[in-house]
Design a protein around this motif. Structure first.
Motif, PDB file in Angstrom:
ATOM      1  N   UNK A 129       0.850  -1.188   0.000  1.00 14.13           N
ATOM      2  CA  UNK A 129       0.000   0.000   0.000  1.00 14.13           C
ATOM      3  C   UNK A 129       0.885   1.237   0.000  1.00 14.13           C
ATOM      4  N   UNK A 130       0.731   2.092  -0.991  1.00 15.31           N
ATOM      5  CA  UNK A 130       1.576   3.284  -1.107  1.00 15.31           C
ATOM      6  C   UNK A 130       0.938   4.516  -0.467  1.00 15.31           C
ATOM      7  N   UNK A 131      -0.108   4.334   0.308  1.00 20.73           N
ATOM      8  CA  UNK A 131      -0.781   5.487   0.912  1.00 20.73           C
ATOM      9  C   UNK A 131      -0.304   5.773   2.341  1.00 20.73           C
ATOM     10  N   UNK A 132       0.808   5.160   2.743  1.00 20.23           N
ATOM     11  CA  UNK A 132       1.346   5.339   4.093  1.00 20.23           C
ATOM     12  C   UNK A 132       2.816   5.725   4.061  1.00 20.23           C
ATOM     13  N   UNK A 133       3.262   6.430   5.096  1.00 23.09           N
ATOM     14  CA  UNK A 133       4.670   6.542   5.440  1.00 23.09           C
ATOM     15  C   UNK A 133       4.998   5.246   6.178  1.00 23.09           C
ATOM     16  N   UNK A 134       6.151   4.656   5.923  1.00 20.18           N
ATOM     17  CA  UNK A 134       6.598   3.461   6.636  1.00 20.18           C
ATOM     18  C   UNK A 134       7.857   3.813   7.419  1.00 20.18           C
ATOM     19  N   UNK A 135       7.859   3.510   8.708  1.00 18.98           N
ATOM     20  CA  UNK A 135       9.022   3.750   9.557  1.00 18.98           C
ATOM     21  C   UNK A 135       9.388   2.448  10.245  1.00 18.98           C
ATOM     22  N   UNK A 136      10.612   2.035  10.029  1.00 17.20           N
ATOM     23  CA  UNK A 136      11.089   0.790  10.604  1.00 17.20           C
ATOM     24  C   UNK A 136      12.220   1.109  11.570  1.00 17.20           C
ATOM     25  N   UNK A 137      12.078   0.673  12.823  1.00 21.56           N
ATOM     26  CA  UNK A 137      13.102   0.891  13.834  1.00 21.56           C
ATOM     27  C   UNK A 137      13.784  -0.445  14.103  1.00 21.56           C
ATOM     28  N   UNK A 138      15.102  -0.433  14.018  1.00 22.86           N
ATOM     29  CA  UNK A 138      15.891  -1.651  14.153  1.00 22.86           C
ATOM     30  C   UNK A 138      16.933  -1.458  15.241  1.00 22.86           C
ATOM     31  N   UNK A 139      16.973  -2.372  16.180  1.00 20.70           N
ATOM     32  CA  UNK A 139      17.979  -2.366  17.252  1.00 20.70           C
ATOM     33  C   UNK A 139      18.794  -3.630  17.111  1.00 20.70           C
ATOM     34  N   UNK A 140      20.096  -3.466  16.978  1.00 18.87           N
ATOM     35  CA  UNK A 140      20.980  -4.609  16.789  1.00 18.87           C
ATOM     36  C   UNK A 140      21.698  -4.952  18.078  1.00 18.87           C
ATOM     37  N   UNK A 141      22.031  -6.226  18.239  1.00 12.42           N
ATOM     38  CA  UNK A 141      22.828  -6.635  19.390  1.00 12.42           C
ATOM     39  C   UNK A 141      24.313  -6.411  19.105  1.00 12.42           C
ATOM     40  N   UNK A 142      24.635  -6.106  17.865  1.00 12.85           N
ATOM     41  CA  UNK A 142      26.006  -5.768  17.485  1.00 12.85           C
ATOM     42  C   UNK A 142      25.974  -4.429  16.755  1.00 12.85           C
ATOM     43  N   UNK A 143      27.114  -3.941  16.354  1.00 13.88           N
ATOM     44  CA  UNK A 143      27.172  -2.670  15.637  1.00 13.88           C
ATOM     45  C   UNK A 143      26.572  -2.824  14.251  1.00 13.88           C
ATOM     46  N   UNK A 144      25.830  -1.827  13.816  1.00 13.98           N
ATOM     47  CA  UNK A 144      25.265  -1.798  12.471  1.00 13.98           C
ATOM     48  C   UNK A 144      26.296  -1.115  11.582  1.00 13.98           C
ATOM     49  N   UNK A 145      26.652  -1.727  10.463  1.00 12.56           N
ATOM     50  CA  UNK A 145      27.716  -1.210   9.598  1.00 12.56           C
ATOM     51  C   UNK A 145      27.482   0.246   9.213  1.00 12.56           C
ATOM     52  N   UNK A 146      26.274   0.575   8.767  1.00  9.44           N
ATOM     53  CA  UNK A 146      25.983   1.937   8.336  1.00  9.44           C
ATOM     54  C   UNK A 146      26.119   2.934   9.479  1.00  9.44           C
TER      55      UNK A 146
END
Length: 160
Positions: A129-146
């Motif tokens: 569905x393209x009628x929404x903003x999508x926000x994804x929150x990600x918490x890693x147990x290790x360092x995230x490369x980016x």
């Protein structure tokens, strides 16, 4: 006979009705949403990974209707995020923004224009569905490369 049958069936009914029910997961991002998206109603889906902790856990997907939140309003939210220490690490400056907070917390904000798209670095993005903003929150147990890059390593893919 009916009394004996009742005593046999009643425990079975209790056993079935006493079965453990899984409750809906709590919205763990209420504070985050209240800080940055006060006044906007949103949908929340818990997408926590239950597998190998070495790969981290994606905690949640948040959706806000595009009709309720304009791109202009979102620019103000981006500025507030950066003021509070969220660092922009990838963007195409139109519909995809990837922020990091520290080395292990990532926030992707997507404004889908088409059902199939790509991040600036080439990762596929697909939407029902393209009628929404999508926000994804990600918490890693290790360092995230980016998130572990130097700030000078930011690549603006729109200028390549």
């Amino acid at each position: 006979m009916k009394t004996l049958l009742s005593f046999l069936i009643f425990p079975l009914i209790l056993a079935c009705s006493g079965e453990e029910r899984i409750a809906a997961p709590p919205d763990r991002f209420t504070d985050f949403m209240n800080k940055y998206f006060t006044g906007y109603s949103y949908q929340y889906k818990d997408t926590s990974a239950r597998g190998n902790q070495n790969y981290g856990e994606q905690y949640g997907l948040l959706k806000i209707k595009k009709n309720d939140l304009t791109q202009g309003e979102m620019i103000n939210i981006y500025e507030k995020l950066q003021k509070d220490g969220w660092r922009l690490v990838e963007s195409n400056n139109k519909n995809y923004f990837h922020f990091c907070y520290g080395e292990d917390l990532s926030l992707n904000i997507l404004f889908p224009i088409t059902k199939n798209d790509r991040t600036p670095s080439g990762a596929p993005l697909n939407y029902d569905d393209t009628s929404f903003w999508y926000m994804s929150i990600y918490k890693s147990t290790t360092k995230i490369a980016e998130c572990n890059q130097n700030e000078g390593d930011f690549i603006d893919f729109t200028k390549l």
